[in-house]
Design a protein around this motif. Sequence first.
Motif, short mmCIF file in Angstrom:
data_model
loop_
_atom_site.label_atom_id
_atom_site.label_comp_id
_atom_site.label_asym_id
_atom_site.label_seq_id
_atom_site.Cartn_x
_atom_site.Cartn_y
_atom_site.Cartn_z
N SER A 1 0.87 -1.19 0.00
CA SER A 1 0.00 0.00 0.00
C SER A 1 0.90 1.23 0.00
O SER A 1 1.82 1.33 0.83
N THR A 2 0.63 2.16 -0.91
CA THR A 2 1.46 3.38 -0.94
C THR A 2 1.33 4.16 0.36
O THR A 2 2.28 4.81 0.79
N ASN A 3 0.17 4.10 1.02
CA ASN A 3 0.03 4.80 2.30
C ASN A 3 1.02 4.26 3.32
O ASN A 3 1.60 5.02 4.10
N GLN B 1 -0.78 -2.03 -6.44
CA GLN B 1 -0.71 -2.28 -5.01
C GLN B 1 -1.23 -3.70 -4.76
O GLN B 1 -2.27 -4.08 -5.31
N GLY C 1 -3.86 -2.82 -1.41
CA GLY C 1 -4.44 -1.48 -1.40
C GLY C 1 -5.53 -1.40 -0.35
O GLY C 1 -6.34 -2.31 -0.20
N ARG C 2 -5.53 -0.29 0.38
CA ARG C 2 -6.46 -0.14 1.50
C ARG C 2 -7.53 0.90 1.18
O ARG C 2 -7.23 1.98 0.70
N GLY C 3 -8.79 0.54 1.46
CA GLY C 3 -9.89 1.48 1.30
C GLY C 3 -10.43 1.88 2.66
O GLY C 3 -9.94 1.42 3.70
N ARG C 4 -11.46 2.73 2.65
CA ARG C 4 -12.08 3.11 3.92
C ARG C 4 -12.81 1.92 4.51
O ARG C 4 -13.11 0.96 3.82
N TRP D 1 -8.83 -2.17 -1.46
CA TRP D 1 -8.99 -1.27 -2.62
C TRP D 1 -8.31 -1.94 -3.81
O TRP D 1 -7.09 -2.13 -3.80
N LEU E 1 -1.56 6.79 -5.33
CA LEU E 1 -0.67 7.87 -4.91
C LEU E 1 -0.92 8.20 -3.44
O LEU E 1 -2.08 8.28 -3.01
N LYS F 1 -17.92 5.46 -8.97
CA LYS F 1 -16.76 6.00 -8.26
C LYS F 1 -15.55 6.13 -9.19
O LYS F 1 -15.08 5.15 -9.74
N GLY G 1 -11.19 7.49 -4.94
CA GLY G 1 -11.44 7.33 -3.51
C GLY G 1 -10.22 7.81 -2.73
O GLY G 1 -9.09 7.70 -3.22
N LEU G 2 -10.45 8.34 -1.55
CA LEU G 2 -9.36 8.90 -0.75
C LEU G 2 -9.36 8.28 0.64
O LEU G 2 -10.41 8.05 1.23
N GLY H 1 -3.98 9.32 0.93
CA GLY H 1 -3.95 8.27 -0.10
C GLY H 1 -5.02 8.55 -1.14
O GLY H 1 -6.18 8.78 -0.80
N ILE H 2 -4.60 8.56 -2.38
CA ILE H 2 -5.50 8.96 -3.48
C ILE H 2 -5.51 7.85 -4.53
O ILE H 2 -4.46 7.50 -5.08
N GLY H 3 -6.67 7.28 -4.79
CA GLY H 3 -6.79 6.25 -5.83
C GLY H 3 -7.71 6.76 -6.93
O GLY H 3 -8.84 7.15 -6.65
C1 BTN Z 1 -11.91 4.44 -0.44
O1 BTN Z 1 -12.67 5.05 -1.18
O2 BTN Z 1 -12.30 3.44 0.20
C2 BTN Z 1 -10.50 4.93 -0.28
C3 BTN Z 1 -9.58 4.34 -1.31
C4 BTN Z 1 -8.17 4.88 -1.21
C5 BTN Z 1 -7.23 4.16 -2.16
C6 BTN Z 1 -5.87 4.79 -2.19
S1 BTN Z 1 -4.87 4.15 -3.48
C7 BTN Z 1 -3.48 4.96 -2.82
C8 BTN Z 1 -3.56 4.80 -1.33
N1 BTN Z 1 -2.97 3.55 -0.89
C9 BTN Z 1 -3.88 2.74 -0.33
O3 BTN Z 1 -3.63 1.61 0.12
N2 BTN Z 1 -5.08 3.32 -0.36
C10 BTN Z 1 -5.04 4.64 -0.93
#
Ligand code: BTN
Length: 262
Positions: free
Chosen positions: A38-40, A57, A60-63, A68, A77, A126, A129-130, A143-145
């Motif tokens: 995950s970039t975060n 990723q 990748g992590r979402g809310r 993600w 990013l 969508k 997502g941030l 974190g910006i996807g």
């Molecule tokens: C969401 O809408 O659930 C948030 C998604 C955020 C995704 C971005 S991608 C870059 C950064 N790294 C991650 O693991 N997540 C965020």
Amino acid sequence: MESQAAVPVKNGDNPVPELFCTTHVEGWTVHAAQEVGSTNMVAAKLPPWNAVCARRQTAGRGRFQRTWISDEGGLWLSAVVPIGEGSGWRALPLGVGLAVSDALGVLGVRNLRMRWPNDLLVDNRKLAGLLLDQFEPGTVVAGIGVNVYNQPEQCDPALKDQTARLADLVGASPALPELASLILCHLRRVVEQMNAGGFGALIPEVNRLWGTPRKVELDLDGVIRRGIFGGVDSEGNLILLDELGGSSTFGSHQVRHLKENN
Ligand code: BTN
């Protein structure tokens, strides 16, 4: 605008692994990799005004602890933002949404709207997502996807008809590094504006992004409140309108989830 030399970052004290290339863009130091979890998480220990992006990723992590999908072709990013003292910084997620929305607007995306707090949608699909994480005092990792050329529904069929892609929305979508630079440029402006004038100065811009009034359901840690979403006040608190013209405000930390009902 962008320095041309892409130099591999040496390890040593630097928390960024060696496989990254580093460039300087719009006042940011950007570390780019092929693949990360995950970039975060990579950005977690970096100083302010550093950013990390990766082509893929694997975690990748979402809310809400969701995964993600981060297949190749999307922009993944994370930007390390310095935050000052005071509660005004609670509104940073809205400011990041504004920055990304402005960048997408410059590229010609139309009918873009924000769903509280900062999902970016086109026709209810969508596009971006941030996810904001605070790992260290004094900084936040934004974190910006953004779905650009990737095909998230091929990785997860449940996403069919749920996502939008930049490549389908504008005539000529940019290469991913250009998109990253544009977003970082707008993010820097928003953060500097918040530093100089507080969040209040950005309210009118943020409140223009919500689209038409919508019925919503707020989950306030188990208690459900229904009403019409009324944007945010000068502190970034969510405004909920009732049918009699009254209003209540809620801090972002009080609202676990917002569901739109129309
Ligand atoms: C969401 O809408 O659930 C948030 C998604 C955020 C995704 C971005 S991608 C870059 C950064 N790294 C991650 O693991 N997540 C965020």
